[in-house]
Enzyme design. Structure first.
Site, short mmCIF file in Angstrom:
data_model
loop_
_atom_site.label_atom_id
_atom_site.label_comp_id
_atom_site.label_asym_id
_atom_site.label_seq_id
_atom_site.Cartn_x
_atom_site.Cartn_y
_atom_site.Cartn_z
N ASP A 28 0.86 -1.17 0.00
CA ASP A 28 0.00 0.00 0.00
C ASP A 28 0.90 1.23 0.00
OD1 ASP A 28 -2.18 1.69 0.19
OD2 ASP A 28 -2.58 1.25 2.30
N ASP A 30 -0.18 5.01 1.26
CA ASP A 30 -0.37 5.84 2.45
C ASP A 30 -0.31 5.00 3.72
OD1 ASP A 30 -1.20 8.66 1.39
OD2 ASP A 30 -2.40 7.26 0.21
N ASP A 210 -1.76 -1.13 5.84
CA ASP A 210 -2.02 -0.56 7.17
C ASP A 210 -3.49 -0.36 7.49
OD1 ASP A 210 -2.35 1.69 5.32
OD2 ASP A 210 -2.34 2.95 7.12
#
Length: 261
Positions: A28, A30, A210
């Site tokens: 990922d 961000d 996250d």
């Protein structure tokens, strides 16, 4: 919390396959490569993470960045090396970084019905946030409610209303960290990761994420794959690191292992 001995062992085991191009490193953006920012336009990958990805690419390791961001937005900020596959909109959009470093998007278009549903959702969310501190982002296949900078009262009011609007419209509802994304396509990071595995013909996958939306990617990992959750919260991933700095350190460690194997 730093890298665990179990994660180090998993990376050592993965390195041989990665060196042969048989393991995909997918992440990922961000909160993983880039620290989270209240202003999404300010997010940039940590230099250490970017350097590690370029080293891995130089050794022939397949790379992918799988994000909820719109694809063009992701490509502008990712700093990814040539050959990196880019996935935006949780799997709705695809592209790659060419040999010359230029971004090459794959063709994308919504059907007339999907485009009409997207326009209606955008209007609904626009009315919902009017007069509040929340805001709406428009993507090619979705609209996103953002509440990271909203007041607690506004977030508590508009978040469930956005979820209800998406469910009433029969679209895919993706709640995440201070966001609710309503997509008119049935896509996910899990589907995108499965497709990448098949297209690249890799035997194993390392995936690092996250957010709640990354759980769909962790869910498709199988034996021999490595899932790494960044930060707190329940997860299906077998490993965990605290922050993007630890992700950068893990990628650097993997690049060292690939280079010296």
């Amino acid at each position: 919390m730093t890298r665990t001995p179990e994660l180090d062992a998993a990376l050592r085991d993965l390195a041989d396959d990665a060196r042969r191009g048989a393991a995909l490193v997918a992440l990922d953006f961000d909160g993983v490569l880039a620290p989270l920012r209240d202003d999404p336009t300010a997010a940039r990958p940590l230099p250490e993470a970017t350097a590690a990805l370029h080293r891995l690419a130089g050794h022939g390791v397949p790379l992918a960045i799988v994000s909820g961001r719109a694809l063009a937005n992701l490509a502008e900020r990712a700093g990814a090396p040539p050959g990196t596959r880019l996935v935006g909109g949780h799997g709705a959009e695809r592209g790659y970084i060419g040999a010359d470093g230029a971004f090459e998007p794959e063709p994308f278009a919504l059907s007339p019905d999907a485009a009409a549903r997207l326009a209606a959702l955008a209007a609904d969310l626009g009315r919902l946030v009017a007069g509040t501190t929340a805001w709406v982002e428009h993507k090619p296949a979705s609209v996103v409610l953002h509440t990271r900078t909203a007041t607690a009262d506004d977030a508590a009011r508009v978040t469930p209303a956005a979820i209800d609007a998406g469910r009433a419209a029969g679209v895919d509802v993706l709640p995440g960290k201070d966001v609710v994304e309503l997509s008119v396509l049935d896509v996910s990071k899990g589907t995108a990761l499965r497709d990448l595995r098949a297209e690249l013909g890799v035997a194993r996958v390392l995936y690092v994420g996250d957010d709640v939306t990354d759980e769909r990617a962790f869910a498709v990992l199988g034996p021999g794959d490595v899932g790494v959750k960044v930060g707190d919260g329940p997860t299906a991933a077998a490993h965990r690191v605290p922050d993007p700095a630890a992700v950068a350190a893990a990628l650097t460690h993997l690049a060292d292992l690939v280079a010296t194997g």
